[in-house]
Design a protein around this motif. Structure first.
Motif, short mmCIF file in Angstrom:
data_model
loop_
_atom_site.label_atom_id
_atom_site.label_comp_id
_atom_site.label_asym_id
_atom_site.label_seq_id
_atom_site.Cartn_x
_atom_site.Cartn_y
_atom_site.Cartn_z
N PRO A 301 0.83 -1.20 0.00
CA PRO A 301 0.00 0.00 0.00
C PRO A 301 0.87 1.26 0.00
O PRO A 301 1.94 1.29 0.60
N VAL A 302 0.40 2.29 -0.68
CA VAL A 302 1.11 3.57 -0.75
C VAL A 302 0.38 4.58 0.12
O VAL A 302 -0.84 4.76 -0.01
N ARG A 303 1.12 5.23 1.01
CA ARG A 303 0.51 6.21 1.92
C ARG A 303 1.41 7.43 2.05
O ARG A 303 2.64 7.31 2.02
N ALA A 304 0.78 8.57 2.22
CA ALA A 304 1.53 9.77 2.58
C ALA A 304 1.91 9.67 4.05
O ALA A 304 1.14 9.17 4.87
N VAL A 305 3.09 10.14 4.37
CA VAL A 305 3.53 10.14 5.76
C VAL A 305 2.68 11.13 6.55
O VAL A 305 2.45 12.25 6.11
N ALA A 306 2.21 10.71 7.70
CA ALA A 306 1.36 11.56 8.52
C ALA A 306 2.07 12.86 8.85
O ALA A 306 3.19 12.85 9.39
N GLY A 307 1.44 13.97 8.51
CA GLY A 307 2.02 15.28 8.80
C GLY A 307 3.21 15.62 7.94
O GLY A 307 3.94 16.56 8.23
N ALA A 308 3.42 14.86 6.87
CA ALA A 308 4.63 15.05 6.07
C ALA A 308 4.39 16.02 4.93
O ALA A 308 4.07 15.63 3.83
N GLY A 309 4.51 17.30 5.21
CA GLY A 309 4.51 18.29 4.16
C GLY A 309 5.94 18.68 3.89
O GLY A 309 6.86 17.87 3.89
N ALA A 310 6.16 19.97 3.70
CA ALA A 310 7.52 20.44 3.43
C ALA A 310 8.42 20.26 4.64
O ALA A 310 9.64 20.30 4.52
N SER A 311 7.84 20.07 5.86
CA SER A 311 8.66 19.99 7.07
C SER A 311 8.90 18.56 7.54
O SER A 311 9.31 18.35 8.67
N ALA A 312 8.66 17.56 6.69
CA ALA A 312 8.85 16.17 7.10
C ALA A 312 10.28 15.91 7.57
O ALA A 312 10.51 15.30 8.62
N ALA A 313 11.26 16.37 6.80
CA ALA A 313 12.65 16.12 7.17
C ALA A 313 13.04 16.92 8.41
O ALA A 313 13.85 16.47 9.22
N ALA A 314 12.49 18.14 8.57
CA ALA A 314 12.78 18.93 9.77
C ALA A 314 12.23 18.24 11.01
O ALA A 314 12.90 18.17 12.04
N HIS A 315 11.01 17.72 10.91
CA HIS A 315 10.41 17.00 12.03
C HIS A 315 11.24 15.75 12.34
O HIS A 315 11.53 15.44 13.51
N GLY A 316 11.65 15.05 11.29
CA GLY A 316 12.49 13.87 11.50
C GLY A 316 13.84 14.22 12.11
O GLY A 316 14.38 13.47 12.93
N ALA A 317 14.40 15.36 11.71
CA ALA A 317 15.67 15.79 12.29
C ALA A 317 15.51 16.08 13.78
O ALA A 317 16.39 15.76 14.59
N ALA A 318 14.37 16.66 14.16
CA ALA A 318 14.11 16.90 15.58
C ALA A 318 13.92 15.59 16.33
O ALA A 318 14.34 15.45 17.49
N VAL A 319 13.30 14.60 15.68
CA VAL A 319 13.16 13.27 16.29
C VAL A 319 14.54 12.66 16.56
O VAL A 319 14.81 12.11 17.63
N LEU A 320 15.45 12.78 15.58
CA LEU A 320 16.80 12.27 15.78
C LEU A 320 17.51 13.01 16.91
O LEU A 320 18.21 12.39 17.73
N ALA A 321 17.34 14.33 16.94
CA ALA A 321 17.96 15.11 18.01
C ALA A 321 17.44 14.68 19.38
O ALA A 321 18.20 14.56 20.35
#
Length: 360
Positions: A301-321
């Motif tokens: 199945p293909v799905r958009a990442v929840a809340g993943a707009g232009a800030s998906a990588a920024a949110h993920g970077a904060a998760v890593l931090a």
């Protein structure tokens, strides 16, 4: 009071620089800055961070990636490895040209910075998949994967170690694909070595590179895309209109088909993905998820990442931090092997002439 560290992450996109801050794992701040503007003047980005501090850790914009290098240890060598600009080409495209000044301004602000790895730095990708590659997924793609792992684990009620997917990130400039199996990145096709992007050409035929000769520049890498081959469009808005425009019908076809091919190729390394997760700016365009779903229905199945707009990588970077600071996502960071990242993006080149590479 928060029950965990206050952290932040930055995504250095082609169209926008995005910022996300977490406090105890919960979103505290999300901001977006136009890349062309923050490249000319990093002050608004720096001020936004300082105003919401103090932070325990900030994952900085690392370009092609560094193996968890603290900000106070970033010198000319590290800056060169972040942007990968040849010494004979002092000026690169917007975003590349401004990256050095942005990183320098963040360091000068005294923020607790660390610069994280690209996929090629991770021990979870076998060495043979790194041969003659630099871009298996830049540092921001690793961050996007972190968000995807969190998203899939939550939705499917599974452990991080049980997540399995192919992530397609369709940005305003580049398209990339990364394979995750058992909660670890195992392969990737980065934006400059993968499917065609909205603005960027993706993987370049080696014969084209040869024939371009001295005309091959960093600007070449950022050009030739499916929707905006000369970098003339504003892809920060108007995606619905762009999607309907008959002049771009073949461009969207090239994007969708290229992304689907990349996902299929990565099933050679991750043969049983639970899902195909789509992030990035173009994931918001009407019909893109559905079109990819039809092409990849036999895979997952293909799905958009929840809340993943232009800030998906920024949110993920904060998760890593957050995980690096011992917060809610510590187990995720351990699973990804981020702390064991090593080397440089140039370590696996075997082609003739690689020993002559000289960076700015």
């Amino acid at each position: 009071m928060s029950g965990g560290p206050r952290v932040a992450g930055i995504d250095p996109g082609t169209v926008s620089f995005d910022l996300c801050a977490l406090d105890g794992g919960e979103v505290l701040l999300e901001r977006s800055f136009r890349t062309v503007e923050v490249g000319a003047d990093p002050a608004p980005l720096v001020h936004a961070l300082v105003a919401h501090g103090p932070f325990e850790l900030v994952l900085g914009p690392a370009g092609y990636g560094l193996p968890l290098v603290p900000g106070d240890q970033v010198g000319e060598r590290e800056l060169a490895l972040i942007v990968l600009v040849r010494e004979d080409e002092p000026h690169g495209p917007v975003g590349v040209g401004g990256m050095r000044s942005i990183v320098s301004a963040l360091i000068a602000a005294g923020l607790p910075l660390v610069f994280g790895p690209g996929a090629i730095h991770l021990p979870t990708i076998p060495a043979h998949r790194k041969w003659n590659r630099i871009d298996l997924g830049t540092a921001d793609k690793v961050a996007s994967v972190a968000l995807c792992i969190v998203d899939q684990a939550r939705r499917l009620a599974i452990d991080f170690a049980e997540t399995a997917f192919v992530m397609l990130e369709l940005g305003g400039g580049f398209s990339a694909a990364v394979a995750v199996d058992g909660g670890r990145i195992v392969d990737g096709l980065g934006g400059s070595a993968g499917p065609i992007g909205a603005r960027a050409c993706g993987a370049l035929d080696a014969e084209v590179a040869y024939l371009l000769g001295g005309a091959l520049s960093k600007r070449t890498v950022f050009s030739g895309g499916a929707l905006d081959p000369r970098g003339e469009l504003d892809l920060s808005a108007g995606l619905a209109e762009l999607r309907r425009d008959p002049r771009h019908r073949e461009g969207w076809l090239a994007l969708e088909e290229g992304a689907a091919k990349a996902a299929l190729a990565l099933t050679a390394s991750a043969p049983a993905p639970r899902e195909i997760l789509v992030a990035g700016r173009l994931a918001q365009a009407p019909g893109v998820i559905e079109a990819l779903g039809e092409r990849l229905a036999a895979v997952a199945p293909v799905r958009a990442v929840a809340g993943a707009g232009a800030s998906a990588a920024a949110h993920g970077a904060a998760v890593l931090a957050d995980g690096l600071a011992g917060g809610r996502y510590a187990a995720l960071v351990e699973r990804l092997g981020v702390a064991e990242a090593s080397g440089t993006a140039l370590d696996h080149l075997r082609v003739h002439g690689a020993d002559q590479i000289r960076l700015r």
